[in-house]
Enzyme design. Structure first.
Site, short mmCIF file in Angstrom:
data_model
loop_
_atom_site.label_atom_id
_atom_site.label_comp_id
_atom_site.label_asym_id
_atom_site.label_seq_id
_atom_site.Cartn_x
_atom_site.Cartn_y
_atom_site.Cartn_z
N ASN A 1 0.83 -1.21 0.00
CA ASN A 1 0.00 0.00 0.00
C ASN A 1 0.86 1.26 0.00
OD1 ASN A 1 -2.27 -1.59 0.09
ND2 ASN A 1 -2.75 -1.18 2.23
N HIS B 1 -16.24 2.83 -14.68
CA HIS B 1 -16.03 2.09 -13.43
C HIS B 1 -17.28 1.31 -13.04
CE1 HIS B 1 -15.11 1.88 -8.95
NE2 HIS B 1 -14.00 1.42 -9.49
#
Length: 693
Positions: free
Chosen positions: A51, A442
């Site tokens: 991350n 999306h």
């Protein structure tokens, strides 16, 4: 006279970048949780490292670019890009130090107690050294290419996030020259963790050695006749966001394929170096990489912690991992059932990963082989390089059906896989388009058109997550299967708009971005405010991955002031400040960090007792609401509404994996009083919907 509160004041907004770092800190805390199996704790450490890599590759890189081009930083907290980078450096250094403390002081000692040892050089026996030296000469040395630095061998352009070594030497090379430094890049084909053979381990134990330790130990063999004074690992992180002008390109597929070749060589944004590297060499690397001191990180361990994730699969210890489970299926939806017949009778709600994603795959497979099916239309955002859904679409196209696929080529870090999928589908004869220029697609939509009794009937799947079988086992998502006529018409109109670039279609039931979703959600919040002002009960529950969009936050503040109870379940970034006197006292923000990545996007409005439940693909961010194609769909069945409301209430009572946000931007564990039952939303849903083995 009452003082008017300025709800747009920067004091009421947290910084989005620091909020994202706080999410990563919460992930890291899972590595410290003794209730989590030990190898899973190691996984959480690795996830926090991955991350953080992406944070620098995208978010920090973006801030640096903003400064370079003089673009003002326009987030609601009004912190300048320079100040944001300064604050990021402080918090990121704290986070990195904690990561290595967790590794060295917590996880490695606990792993050693379980017979899983990562052996540093001082712990090698003579047998270890002999085996590793042979391994080095057979498997490593032949593919290494050390570069002695001089005028004809300048400092190389290093691959993004590659493992490298800087070597300091004494003596003259074969040409009589004094070479002070050399650079050695470890090819990505080499494993970063090497397992020793069982005969070199105690019975039942696992012994590992870092690749970096092996290279350190035998670096002398790479520089014959030179004296090695020091060998230190380092890693450079680069800007990895693709720079594509969608207005200027005539072939997006070819442009992205070309741009991918440059991703590994973007501008430097972070430099990680072994903590024991001498200052002279640190400064040399910093100068060569043109790196500000704030973005230099000295680390006590491997420079890429995420490579330790390999241990999870290499160590066969089920007692140190999460218990396996078998995903459930809704009643009546067996693998043998004819799904079209079932959907004529009722809507079906799937809740992944507790329930299987297989019914969605079965639906597409049945459609591909059904002679009554005329057309299949689908959006693909992240699907995976190998996908049974893509295979079914290819089969449908080969079978003569009209197959239309809207592929988002610019899905970050999945661009390469999506380029390959687009080519595969085109070769099969499917119609492949890449969405709308300037707007990422999306939305998660599947439409099947079937001829029944001489009429067309539409079957639809709408989801909160991607059509990706692997992530459906680790991400929480909802999927709705329906044959509702009006929803089918809405989805069909959306596909027509995506392919024909026509005008905005009128929606019967769906909300969609970038057109009416933003305003539609604001209208529903305002309706709750009106109910509260009329003395009625008013309650909003929102579960999303991120809350950043200022108008939406402003609306939640207005709702709180009006007396609406607002419960926000936000996994990652949240720039709203809860608990501010006179503004957000009626707002609670919590996030769940557990075995599964929370990914559902759900909206509940009490609506004066006439409950509304919506699910969708969009988070509450500017990009989702205003710059993407997104869908938000109603859950109209009272039976399915109750399921989702019960799920939301379960998350709101979670007291084992929940974190509560304070106005200072920091998170604390959800309080649990002595004697309270321990509640885990994810574990409860596993028990209710799946079977653990």
């Amino acid at each position: 006279m009452e003082t008017q509160i300025d709800l747009n004041s920067s004091d009421l907004y947290l910084n989005r970048e620091l909020s994202l770092l706080e999410f990563n800190w919460r992930v890291l805390q899972q590595a410290l949780d003794p209730s989590v199996p030990l190898l899973e704790r190691l996984n959480y450490l690795c996830i926090s490292s991955t991350n953080l890599d992406e944070f620098f590759e995208v978010r920090v890189a973006g801030l640096i670019q903003q400064i370079e081009i003089g673009d003002p930083y326009l987030e609601a907290d009004q912190i300048s890009a320079q100040e944001a980078l300064r604050l990021i450096s402080i918090r990121a250094h704290e986070l990195v130090d904690e990561q290595y403390s967790v590794l060295n002081n917590e996880l490695l000692p606990l792993l050693e107690q379980e017979g899983i040892k990562v052996l540093p050089r001082p712990m090698w026996t003579s047998e270890h050294s002999a085996w590793l030296e042979q391994y080095f000469r057979d498997e490593i040395q032949p593919i290494l290419s050390p570069i002695g630095l001089d005028s004809s061998h300048p400092f190389p352009r290093l691959l993004n996030k590659s493992l490298n070594f800087i070597v300091s030497m004494d003596g003259k090379d074969a040409f009589g020259r004094n070479i002070g430094f050399a650079i050695l890049q470890a090819p990505r084909a080499l494993p970063r963790v090497i397992q020793l053979p069982p005969e070199l381990c105690e019975p039942g134990q696992y012994h590992f050695v870092f690749l970096s330790s092996i290279i350190h130990a035998f670096a002398d063999d790479l520089f014959f006749g030179m004296k090695i004074k020091g060998c230190y690992q380092f890693r450079v992180t680069r800007n990895s966001d693709l720079a594509i002008d969608t207005e200027e390109t005539s072939d997006l597929l070819a442009t992205i394929a070309d741009e991918l070749t440059h991703r590994n060589y973007g501008d430097e944004v972070r430099l990680e170096i072994a903590h024991n590297c001498p200052e002279e060499m640190v400064n040399f690397l910093r100068d060569q990489c043109a790196m500000h001191q704030d973005n230099v990180y000295l680390v006590n361990g491997p420079v890429n912690l995420s490579r330790l994730q390999a241990l999870h699969s290499m160590v066969e210890r089920s007692d140190l991992k999460f218990k396996p489970f078998t995903q459930g299926r809704p009643n009546g939806l067996t693998s043998e059932v004819e799904i079209f017949g079932l959907l004529k009778q009722k809507d079906v709600l799937l809740h992944h990963p507790f329930q299987s994603f297989t019914p969605v795959i079965d639906l597409i497979k049945q459609a591909a082989s059904d002679s009554s099916v005329l057309a299949i239309k689908q959006t693909l955002y992240r699907t995976g390089a190998v996908s049974p859904i893509v295979d079914a679409l290819v089969a449908a196209a080969h079978g003569g059906k009209e197959v239309t696929v809207v592929i988002e080529l610019r899905a970050r870090f999945d661009e390469e896989a999506n380029v390959a999928l687009a080519s595969k589908l085109q070769q099969a004869g499917a119609h492949v388009v890449y969405g709308i220029v300037g707007y990422k697609t999306h939305a998660k939509m599947l439409l099947i058109l079937r001829r029944e009794n001489n009429k067309l009937r539409r079957y639809v799947h709408l989801g909160t997550g991607n059509y990706h079988r692997s992530t459906s086992r680790i991400y929480t998502d909802y999927g709705l299967l329906t044959s509702d006529k009006q929803i089918g018409e809405d989805v069909n109109n959306l596909f027509i708009q995506l392919t024909s670039l026509g005008k905005i279609p009128k929606m019967h039931k769906l909300m969609h971005a970038p057109f009416n979703l933003h305003q539609g959600l604001l209208d529903k919040i305002n309706r709750e405010i009106a109910h509260a002002e009329a003395g009625k009960n008013a309650h909003i529950i929102v579960k999303v991955n991120a809350l950043v969009e200022p108008e939406m936050i402003n609306a939640f503040y207005r709702a709180s002031i009006a007396g609406v109870k607002v419960d926000l379940i936000v996994r990652g970034i949240c720039t709203l400040k809860p608990g501010v006197a006179g503004v957000s006292e009626n707002i609670q923000v919590r996030g769940i960090i557990g075995r599964f990545l929370e990914h559902t996007r759900v909206f509940y409005f009490e609506n004066g007792g006439d409950f509304e439940v919506w699910a969708g693909s969009a988070d509450l961010m500017k990009r989702n609401l205003l710059r993407r194609v997104e869908t938000c769909f109603p859950i109209e069945s009272k039976r399915l509404q109750k399921r989702i409301i019960d799920d939301l209430n379960l998350y709101l009572t979670d007291n084992t994996q929940a974190w509560v946000l304070s106005a200072d931007g920091r998170y604390r564990r959800a309080p649990r009083n002595e004697g309270d039952a321990m509640i885990s939303a994810q574990n409860t849903l596993l028990e209710q919907l799946a079977k653990t083995n």
